[in-house]
Write a protein that holds these residues in place. Structure first.
Motif, short mmCIF file in Angstrom:
data_model
loop_
_atom_site.label_atom_id
_atom_site.label_comp_id
_atom_site.label_asym_id
_atom_site.label_seq_id
_atom_site.Cartn_x
_atom_site.Cartn_y
_atom_site.Cartn_z
N SER B 178 37.08 37.87 44.73
CA SER B 178 38.45 38.38 44.85
C SER B 178 39.10 38.52 43.47
CB SER B 178 39.30 37.42 45.69
OG SER B 178 38.69 37.19 46.92
N GLN B 182 40.68 41.77 41.60
CA GLN B 182 42.02 41.73 40.97
C GLN B 182 41.95 42.29 39.55
OE1 GLN B 182 43.43 37.70 41.70
NE2 GLN B 182 45.13 38.12 40.29
N GLN B 185 41.70 45.90 39.56
CA GLN B 185 42.99 46.54 39.86
C GLN B 185 43.86 46.73 38.62
OE1 GLN B 185 43.77 44.42 43.57
NE2 GLN B 185 42.23 45.99 44.07
#
Ligand SMILES: Nc1ncnc2c1ncn2[C@@H]1O[C@H](COP(=O)(O)OP(=O)(O)OP(=O)(O)O)[C@@H](O)[C@H]1O
Ligand SMILES: [Mg+2]
Lengths: 295, 233
Positions: B178, B182, B185
């Motif tokens: 995860s 991130q 992103q």
């Protein structure tokens, strides 16, 4: 400021590296200290001998005894010739009469001694003063060959011997200092090589992170400088103490040695040893890093 | 944009680690690089940062042919990357924060600025409370996070993680992956090599599968699940 604190960090890590290989570091520091102490001792001895020569030399007059029939114009010409060299301080013309007058003053307490003299037996002379006894020495034969010169007198022995000793001390200093310097370079290089070897994994990572050669080499350079500086400090303490000791011994035993302890010389000694330590430390590590840290 | 064109890598005497690989990865993309042991994942990643050179073919990073780089330009190329190594390669004698700061210092940024950036990166991976710990004194998952913080602290264009979830519990693997999403992103091109089937299945992203040095699958978002076992079996 940031760069300064970063360098401080690097220097700390250089010390930590040195600590990790304590045995090697101690050996390195000992050898570097030994080398620099030897060199420092020679510097001090050379300095003391030079001071001695200078103080003896100041008292030395080269005395040129003139033929009785030497024409005054030739004597004056010779005086001019001698004065033309900048190494000559003064040339004093002592006539026969002046020489006798000097003797009279000298024998003041005992004037009867001179009574039986009908004629003046003393010679006219030129007294040459120079701070450079080495130069005077080279002039003896040349002057003695002149027609108006009867004899040349130079209290050579002491000066000549001192100059010879200085030559030997210089030669020994260079040879021993140079030899030990090479050993110190090699030992510092080996110590750095150990660190390079111990840190090769980290070096590889730094490379992959995009570190420049300069960035990777700097800590090793600082480690070498650290060894040089510690060596310089140790040798300064030893050499400085010996300097003071030798100097005082000389002053007590040699009446003509009027030079008092020189604080600026001690400072110069400190700077010389420090700079030398930095130079040998950085050179040793540079050579080692260049060989063992292939980019 | 990363482009590999007919890239092969042969190690002496005749181990073909990569065999005629052609691949392009647009800026900002996220890809999983999968394949079993010895498939060539690490080799492919090492070509991107010029840790090694292709035997044949062309590797372009932002249009720049890596074969033409001068020695002095290689560090500059590498500074555009953030790398989490398969074995992490954290400095064991430096604290977590110092490890992260080091990546800033390598970029020529030192002092307070490096410290505050390191603190930010540690906060991003959730490791503020371990800043003063040595890598040896934290958990395996925390070590991964520390390595991730070190790889992103200088805001690289491209982020590479070589097996970042190997031998972690499913929960921690999930957490780490995860985190990688991130990072992606933020606009950072992200390449993650992995063995971990659950991770690949759980996050629908582009998957490039290597086998014996060849690309055997290059599947866009979410279409991979049914083929995964074939590629890695
Ligand atoms: N420096 C090298 N010298 C010789 N052979 C090598 C070298 N590096 C890798 N190889 C070989 O190249 C092949 C690909 O290795 P690589 O490390 O890229 O695989 P990988 O996919 O990363 O495997 P793993 O999942 O085990 O990390 C293997 O057969 C390996 O033995
Ligand atoms: Mg690998």
């Amino acid at each position: 400021m940031a760069a300064l604190s970063y360098t401080a960090t690097l220097f700390t890590s250089a010390v930590v590296n040195a600590w990790r290989h304590r045995t090697m570091s101690v050996i390195t520091v000992l050898i570097v200290s030994l080398m620099m102490t030897t060199l420092g001792m020679f510097l001090v001895i050379e300095n003391e001998l030079s001071l001695m020569v200078a103080s003896v030399g100041k008292r030395v007059n080269l005395i040129i005894y003139l033929e009785d029939d030497a024409p005054p114009t030739d004597v004056l010409a010779l005086r001019e010739e001698l004065l033309a060299d900048s190494r000559v301080n003064t040339v004093e013309y002592i006539t026969k009469e002046e020489a006798l007058e000097r003797l009279r003053t000298y024998l003041e307490d005992d004037p009867d001694l001179l009574q039986p003299l009908l004629d003046n037996p003393l010679q006219a002379s030129l007294e040459v003063r120079s701070d450079d006894p080495d130069y005077l020495l080279t002039q003896v034969d040349y002057l003695a060959a002149k027609r108006i010169v009867e004899d040349v007198d130079l209290p050579q022995d002491l000066v000549e011997n001192l100059l010879q000793v200085i030559q030997i001390v210089r030669f020994l200093g260079f040879a021993l200092g140079g030899g030990l310097g090479l050993v110190a370079l090699f030992v510092i290089g080996s110590a750095i090589r150990l660190t390079v070897y111990a840190r090769r994994g980290e070096i590889e990572v730094l490379r992959l992170m995009g570190a420049s050669d300069h960035f990777i080499r700097l800590p090793f350079l600082l480690e070498g400088i650290f060894f040089g500086l510690v060596g310089a400090l140790v040798s300064f303490v030893l050499v400085g103490a010996s300097y003071i000791w030798v100097h005082e011994l000389l002053q007590q035993t040699l009446s003509f040695f009027p030079v008092s302890l020189d604080a600026t010389y001690i400072l110069r000694l400190f700077l010389t040893l420090t700079l030398f330590g930095i130079a040998i430390g950085s050179l040793g590590s540079y050579l080692s890093v260049r060989r063992f840290l292939t980019i | 944009m990363i482009v590999l064109r007919n890239v092969s890598k042969v190690f002496d005497p005749h181990i073909t680690a990569l065999d005629d690989v052609t691949l392009s990865i647009p800026q900002g993309d996220f890809i999983f690089l999968v394949g079993h042991n010895g498939a060539g994942k690490t080799t492919l990643l090492s070509l991107l940062v010029r840790a090694d050179q292709a035997t044949s073919g062309v590797v372009l990073i932002g249009g720049q042919d890596l074969a033409l780089l001068k020695g002095s330009e290689i560090p500059l190329l590498r500074r555009r990357f953030g790398i989490v190594f398969q074995d992490l390669k954290l400095f064991p004698s430096k604290t977590v924060a110092e490890n992260v700061e080091l990546a800033m210092q390598v970029q020529g940024c030192t002092g307070k600025r490096a410290r505050s950036r390191a603190a930010e990166a540690l906060a991003l991976v959730g490791l503020e409370h371990r800043a003063t710990f040595l890598p040896g004194n934290i958990s395996g998952g925390e070590r991964r996070k520390a390595a991730i913080a070190r790889a992103i602290v200088h805001q690289p264009e491209i982020f590479i993680a070589d097996e970042p979830t190997a031998s972690l519990s499913p929960e921690v693997s999930w957490e780490i992956t995860s985190l990688l999403m991130q990072i992606n992103q933020l606009g950072i091109t992200t390449i993650v090599s992995t063995h971990d089937r659950d991770v690949v299945d759980g996050f629908s992203r582009r998957v490039v599968a290597l086998d014996g040095g060849r690309i055997v699958r290059d599947v866009q978002v979410g279409k991979f699940q049914e083929n995964f076992s074939n590629a890695t079996a």
